[in-house]
Design a protein around this motif. Structure first.
Motif, PDB file in Angstrom:
ATOM      1  N   THR A 190      33.547  49.816  35.899  1.00  0.00           N
ATOM      2  CA  THR A 190      34.001  50.399  37.170  1.00  0.00           C
ATOM      3  C   THR A 190      35.240  49.693  37.725  1.00  0.00           C
ATOM      4  N   PRO A 191      35.288  48.347  37.773  1.00  0.00           N
ATOM      5  CA  PRO A 191      36.524  47.704  38.244  1.00  0.00           C
ATOM      6  C   PRO A 191      37.744  48.040  37.388  1.00  0.00           C
ATOM      7  N   LEU A 192      37.570  48.059  36.064  1.00  0.00           N
ATOM      8  CA  LEU A 192      38.699  48.401  35.201  1.00  0.00           C
ATOM      9  C   LEU A 192      39.205  49.805  35.480  1.00  0.00           C
ATOM     10  N   ALA A 193      38.269  50.738  35.766  1.00  0.00           N
ATOM     11  CA  ALA A 193      38.660  52.119  36.036  1.00  0.00           C
ATOM     12  C   ALA A 193      39.351  52.257  37.389  1.00  0.00           C
ATOM     13  N   PHE A 194      38.825  51.579  38.408  1.00  0.00           N
ATOM     14  CA  PHE A 194      39.382  51.713  39.748  1.00  0.00           C
ATOM     15  C   PHE A 194      40.690  50.943  39.912  1.00  0.00           C
ATOM     16  N   LEU A 195      40.858  49.854  39.149  1.00  0.00           N
ATOM     17  CA  LEU A 195      42.082  49.050  39.263  1.00  0.00           C
ATOM     18  C   LEU A 195      43.044  49.376  38.133  1.00  0.00           C
ATOM     19  N   SER A 196      43.224  50.656  37.878  1.00  0.00           N
ATOM     20  CA  SER A 196      44.058  51.080  36.751  1.00  0.00           C
ATOM     21  C   SER A 196      45.151  52.053  37.161  1.00  0.00           C
ATOM     22  N   GLY A 197      45.436  52.126  38.446  1.00  0.00           N
ATOM     23  CA  GLY A 197      46.461  53.058  38.894  1.00  0.00           C
ATOM     24  C   GLY A 197      45.954  54.459  39.120  1.00  0.00           C
ATOM     25  N   THR A 198      44.643  54.633  39.219  1.00  0.00           N
ATOM     26  CA  THR A 198      44.082  55.963  39.451  1.00  0.00           C
ATOM     27  C   THR A 198      44.525  56.515  40.798  1.00  0.00           C
ATOM     28  N   PHE A 199      44.524  55.676  41.824  1.00  0.00           N
ATOM     29  CA  PHE A 199      44.779  56.133  43.187  1.00  0.00           C
ATOM     30  C   PHE A 199      46.144  55.710  43.719  1.00  0.00           C
ATOM     31  N   TYR A 200      46.945  55.059  42.886  1.00  0.00           N
ATOM     32  CA  TYR A 200      48.223  54.530  43.376  1.00  0.00           C
ATOM     33  C   TYR A 200      49.156  54.306  42.192  1.00  0.00           C
ATOM     34  N   SER A 201      50.441  54.196  42.504  1.00  0.00           N
ATOM     35  CA  SER A 201      51.413  53.779  41.501  1.00  0.00           C
ATOM     36  C   SER A 201      51.474  52.258  41.499  1.00  0.00           C
ATOM     37  N   ILE A 202      51.482  51.669  40.316  1.00  0.00           N
ATOM     38  CA  ILE A 202      51.476  50.205  40.267  1.00  0.00           C
ATOM     39  C   ILE A 202      52.791  49.621  40.768  1.00  0.00           C
ATOM     40  N   GLU A 203      53.799  50.448  40.964  1.00  0.00           N
ATOM     41  CA  GLU A 203      55.058  49.961  41.524  1.00  0.00           C
ATOM     42  C   GLU A 203      54.872  49.447  42.943  1.00  0.00           C
ATOM     43  N   SER A 204      53.803  49.902  43.617  1.00  0.00           N
ATOM     44  CA  SER A 204      53.551  49.466  44.988  1.00  0.00           C
ATOM     45  C   SER A 204      52.805  48.139  45.048  1.00  0.00           C
ATOM     46  N   LEU A 205      52.421  47.599  43.898  1.00  0.00           N
ATOM     47  CA  LEU A 205      51.648  46.360  43.845  1.00  0.00           C
ATOM     48  C   LEU A 205      52.564  45.141  43.783  1.00  0.00           C
ATOM     49  N   PRO A 206      52.063  43.983  44.190  1.00  0.00           N
ATOM     50  CA  PRO A 206      52.816  42.746  43.973  1.00  0.00           C
ATOM     51  C   PRO A 206      53.026  42.509  42.484  1.00  0.00           C
ATOM     52  N   LEU A 207      54.028  41.714  42.146  1.00  0.00           N
ATOM     53  CA  LEU A 207      54.396  41.506  40.750  1.00  0.00           C
ATOM     54  C   LEU A 207      53.228  40.962  39.925  1.00  0.00           C
ATOM     55  N   VAL A 208      52.454  40.056  40.508  1.00  0.00           N
ATOM     56  CA  VAL A 208      51.325  39.478  39.774  1.00  0.00           C
ATOM     57  C   VAL A 208      50.310  40.553  39.414  1.00  0.00           C
ATOM     58  N   MET A 209      50.009  41.430  40.376  1.00  0.00           N
ATOM     59  CA  MET A 209      49.046  42.506  40.131  1.00  0.00           C
ATOM     60  C   MET A 209      49.580  43.510  39.116  1.00  0.00           C
ATOM     61  N   GLN A 210      50.899  43.753  39.151  1.00  0.00           N
ATOM     62  CA  GLN A 210      51.491  44.642  38.153  1.00  0.00           C
ATOM     63  C   GLN A 210      51.306  44.067  36.749  1.00  0.00           C
ATOM     64  N   THR A 211      51.531  42.777  36.615  1.00  0.00           N
ATOM     65  CA  THR A 211      51.375  42.127  35.311  1.00  0.00           C
ATOM     66  C   THR A 211      49.937  42.208  34.825  1.00  0.00           C
ATOM     67  N   LEU A 212      48.980  41.939  35.710  1.00  0.00           N
ATOM     68  CA  LEU A 212      47.565  42.014  35.340  1.00  0.00           C
ATOM     69  C   LEU A 212      47.170  43.440  34.971  1.00  0.00           C
ATOM     70  N   THR A 213      47.703  44.412  35.684  1.00  0.00           N
ATOM     71  CA  THR A 213      47.377  45.814  35.399  1.00  0.00           C
ATOM     72  C   THR A 213      47.837  46.219  34.013  1.00  0.00           C
ATOM     73  N   HIS A 214      48.959  45.680  33.575  1.00  0.00           N
ATOM     74  CA  HIS A 214      49.466  46.009  32.239  1.00  0.00           C
ATOM     75  C   HIS A 214      48.580  45.454  31.131  1.00  0.00           C
TER      76      HIS A 214
END
Length: 267
Positions: A190-214
């Motif tokens: 569930t965390p992997l699914a929800f924190l995968s850009g489903t509800f947002y563009s990762i461009e709006s995230l801080p750089l650290v979160m963008q890196t982790l999302t990738h």
């Protein structure tokens, strides 16, 4: 391809096609027998996600990546629902069989480890595909959202279904009771699914979160589905295809290896 007989089973070449088909059919019939729970409920949940997010956030959110928020959200909801159902199909089937002691009915027939893995995955893929088609039709009829690149959309839906169906097998083999399976679902899937850009563009995230999302392979499934439907994405669909294919292959190989060894399957 030469026809041969082994252990009384009709085979064509090295593959027990009849056995593989039978196991696949069993897995499909299993979820169709309770279609209101396995197919109907996910469609209602997906519709509620779209409705609630659109009512609560949509009017203030504006466009995302040049798309209306509800249109941006729809492909992510579609893929998230597909992968959750593919995972649930294989994981529930194996865990229930282990707890009831009926897993031996799958292990005893003359099926190779790869045939057993493919049979289980086929059920997860079919369930994910049925859900994808239903949500896709709803997107077109209700939201007017068509599919820009059907081939890309199909590839990522199939890859997502196979990947999470294989992950469901891995989780179910590892889990020996429902509590362990619930923990894997609640704290990993569930965390992997929800924190995968489903509800947002990762461009709006801080750089650290963008890196982790990738580093999250499910992000590439969501992003690839969004590219197939809308033609926009946060990363290259070719990169997503490479990551998802590699991850899926590794999971399928692990499933095959564990079935071959009988790891946590044979008493």
């Amino acid at each position: 391809m030469a026809e041969s007989t082994q252990m009384g089973v009709r085979r064509f070449g090295r593959v027990n096609w009849m056995g593989l088909y039978t196991l696949s059919e069993r897995e499909v019939r299993r979820f169709l027998a309770v279609w209101t729970q396995t197919l109907g409920a996910p469609l209602v949940t997906a519709g509620l996600f779209l409705l609630i997010f659109n009512l609560a956030i949509g009017p203030r959110r504006g466009d995302v990546m040049g798309q209306p928020f509800i249109a941006f959200l729809a492909p992510g909801i579609l893929m998230m629902t597909v992968i959750q159902n593919a995972f649930a199909n294989t994981s529930s089937s194996i865990v229930i069989a282990k707890l009831q002691g009926s897993i031996v009915d799958t292990l005893m027939p003359p099926l190779s480890p790869l045939e057993m893995v493919l049979g289980y995955i086929a059920g997860g893929v079919m369930r994910g595909f049925f859900v994808a088609v239903a949500i896709g039709v709803g997107m077109l009829v209700v939201l007017g959202v068509g599919i820009q690149y059907p081939l890309w959309a199909l590839v990522f839906v199939l890859l997502g279904s196979i990947m999470l169906a294989a992950l469901g097998i891995v989780a179910a083999i590892f889990a020996n009771k429902f509590d362990q399976m619930a923990a894997i679902t609640n704290f990993i899937i569930t965390p992997l699914a929800f924190l995968s850009g489903t509800f947002y563009s990762i461009e709006s995230l801080p750089l650290v979160m963008q890196t982790l999302t990738h580093w999250n392979p499910i992000f590439y499934l969501i992003d690839g589905a969004r590219y197939g439907v809308l033609g926009v994405s946060d990363s290259s669909p070719w990169l997503g295809l490479a990551v998802c294919t590699t991850t899926t292959s590794a999971l399928v190989i692990l499933c095959w290896y564990w079935f071959k060894r009988g790891y946590r399957l044979k008493a």
